[in-house]
Write a protein that holds these residues in place. Sequence first.
Motif, PDB file in Angstrom:
ATOM      1  N   GLU A 126      47.207 158.515  23.102  1.00 59.10           N
ATOM      2  CA  GLU A 126      48.620 158.096  23.148  1.00 59.10           C
ATOM      3  C   GLU A 126      48.680 156.579  23.061  1.00 59.10           C
ATOM      4  O   GLU A 126      47.656 155.897  23.219  1.00 59.10           O
ATOM      5  N   ALA A 127      49.894 156.075  22.918  1.00 58.53           N
ATOM      6  CA  ALA A 127      50.072 154.620  22.793  1.00 58.53           C
ATOM      7  C   ALA A 127      49.450 153.875  23.971  1.00 58.53           C
ATOM      8  O   ALA A 127      48.824 152.830  23.800  1.00 58.53           O
ATOM      9  N   THR A 138      52.072 162.302  28.300  1.00 56.91           N
ATOM     10  CA  THR A 138      52.726 163.539  27.845  1.00 56.91           C
ATOM     11  C   THR A 138      52.689 164.540  28.996  1.00 56.91           C
ATOM     12  O   THR A 138      51.658 164.717  29.637  1.00 56.91           O
ATOM     13  N   THR A 152      54.523 161.874  23.284  1.00 58.38           N
ATOM     14  CA  THR A 152      54.122 161.536  21.916  1.00 58.38           C
ATOM     15  C   THR A 152      52.624 161.245  21.857  1.00 58.38           C
ATOM     16  O   THR A 152      52.113 160.469  22.659  1.00 58.38           O
ATOM     17  N   LYS A 153      51.948 161.889  20.937  1.00 58.31           N
ATOM     18  CA  LYS A 153      50.525 161.632  20.694  1.00 58.31           C
ATOM     19  C   LYS A 153      50.399 160.710  19.491  1.00 58.31           C
ATOM     20  O   LYS A 153      51.158 160.821  18.526  1.00 58.31           O
ATOM     21  N   GLN A 154      49.442 159.809  19.543  1.00 58.05           N
ATOM     22  CA  GLN A 154      49.336 158.784  18.498  1.00 58.05           C
ATOM     23  C   GLN A 154      48.017 158.884  17.725  1.00 58.05           C
ATOM     24  O   GLN A 154      46.992 159.220  18.314  1.00 58.05           O
ATOM     25  N   TRP A 155      48.083 158.517  16.436  1.00 62.33           N
ATOM     26  CA  TRP A 155      46.883 158.398  15.580  1.00 62.33           C
ATOM     27  C   TRP A 155      46.110 159.701  15.505  1.00 62.33           C
ATOM     28  O   TRP A 155      44.877 159.718  15.672  1.00 62.33           O
ATOM     29  N   GLY A 195      55.574 162.096  13.345  1.00 61.81           N
ATOM     30  CA  GLY A 195      56.036 160.748  13.025  1.00 61.81           C
ATOM     31  C   GLY A 195      55.550 160.337  11.645  1.00 61.81           C
ATOM     32  O   GLY A 195      55.011 161.149  10.900  1.00 61.81           O
ATOM     33  N   GLU A 198      50.458 156.921   9.078  1.00 61.12           N
ATOM     34  CA  GLU A 198      49.988 155.544   9.292  1.00 61.12           C
ATOM     35  C   GLU A 198      49.340 154.977   8.027  1.00 61.12           C
ATOM     36  O   GLU A 198      48.734 155.716   7.255  1.00 61.12           O
ATOM     37  N   ARG A 209      48.890 160.748  11.887  1.00 57.61           N
ATOM     38  CA  ARG A 209      50.320 160.740  12.245  1.00 57.61           C
ATOM     39  C   ARG A 209      50.518 160.868  13.747  1.00 57.61           C
ATOM     40  O   ARG A 209      49.634 161.295  14.470  1.00 57.61           O
ATOM     41  N   GLU A 210      51.744 160.536  14.165  1.00 56.80           N
ATOM     42  CA  GLU A 210      52.168 160.810  15.539  1.00 56.80           C
ATOM     43  C   GLU A 210      52.575 162.282  15.648  1.00 56.80           C
ATOM     44  O   GLU A 210      53.107 162.846  14.686  1.00 56.80           O
ATOM     45  N   ILE A 212      55.144 164.517  17.967  1.00 54.01           N
ATOM     46  CA  ILE A 212      56.240 164.297  18.923  1.00 54.01           C
ATOM     47  C   ILE A 212      56.660 165.635  19.541  1.00 54.01           C
ATOM     48  O   ILE A 212      56.965 166.592  18.816  1.00 54.01           O
TER      49      ILE A 212
END
Length: 385
Positions: A126-127, A138, A152-155, A195, A198, A209-210, A212
Amino acid sequence: MEYFLTEEQKMIKELAARIADERIKPVAAELDEKEEFPWEIMKVLAEADLCGVYIPQEYGGLGGGVFEQVLVVEELSRACSGVAVSYAATGLGAFPILMFGTEEQKKRYLPDIAAGKRLAAFALTEANAGSDAGAIETTAVRDGDYYILNGTKQWITNGGEAEIYPVIAMTDRSKGPRGATAFIVEKGTPGFSFGKKEKKMGIRASATRELIFTDCRIPKENVLGREGMGFIVAMKTLDRTRPGIGAQAIGIAQGALDVAVKYARERHQFGVPISSFQAIQHMLADMATQLEAARALVYATARMIDAGVKEFSKEAAMAKLFASDMAMKVTIDAVQILGGYGYMRDYPVEKMMRDAKITQIYEGTNQIQRNVIALELIKEYAGRK
Ligand code: COS
């Protein structure tokens, strides 16, 4: 170096090598330039039966293990590690199910993954929770027979392209890492969206991607393992997949060495091939030696895992650390040997150098790998005279 592969392992390696040379190499630069997900090649890998090399036969796989997966990832990475990581990230999403899934979950998801019909991805980062994986925000709140996910999970590698996502969320924040739980979430579940894609330095063919989650309802049957086991699911998964990052690194480095040696033999300066200069020879010698040492470590670790050894966090971290640092150095040297040509996109080594960088970062930065190795090492010496 002779690694004494079985006949089946030789076949797997040769098949992956053929696909790398005939189908991936010709399009690698274009996939990188267009930042295009390699669906065509994913189909070729599925048709060649390579998607389930590490999945047991009872779930439609070939019945191999981490080592067979390493062989495939290495060969694909030689041609394009953006493609290779799209293949490998499905493994990252499949291993939590393989290791912690119920019989029903395994039967539901693994045959499609093995057949290459559905891709998987693993959602931890996550961020505000990268190296500090226990800091995820989350949440998953129990509501009768469901859990409601928000966050939200990132990358996430394969984000948006994959259909099966083991996701780590907090069910009890007060318990820290022991309050995390793993869930299987399917693409298309209401409240689960993606999201933007990237824009990355390297591995551009892969999708990042993110994810959500907005009041996303997940049936309790989709919990992986038990409530509270999410951090262990994540750590044990990463122990098993870090040699795969090592494999990606040795593949990239082999690709770069192949280009560098060929170029050094063909390029003439001062009336002779530059391969006749000791300055170049010593660089090539170091590149080849470091590469072989990394390959030996990655292969030995993968074989150790497949042999059923219980504790291998340290060796998995060593394999990832050593191979990725090696790949960074070897690809930088390959660009140097090609000089100005190496810096141009007409040759593949600048892409390999960009691609190598991420192997030092993802699935745990190399600083985290050193922490894991050091802590395990110091633990081993406890009580020794
Ligand atoms: N296998 C099994 N259990 C493990 C484990 C492993 N490899 N690593 C940690 N654990 C357990 C610990 O034993 C501890 O359990 P107890 O509560 O019973 O003591 C628990 O998990 C928490 O461990 P620890 O206190 O070591 O956690 P930290 O928060 O200090 O984090 C690191 C440890 C930094 C190693 C971990 O967060 C990590 O690997 N970070 C990098 C994450 C990563 O790779 N991200 C990239 C994702 S790309 S998919």
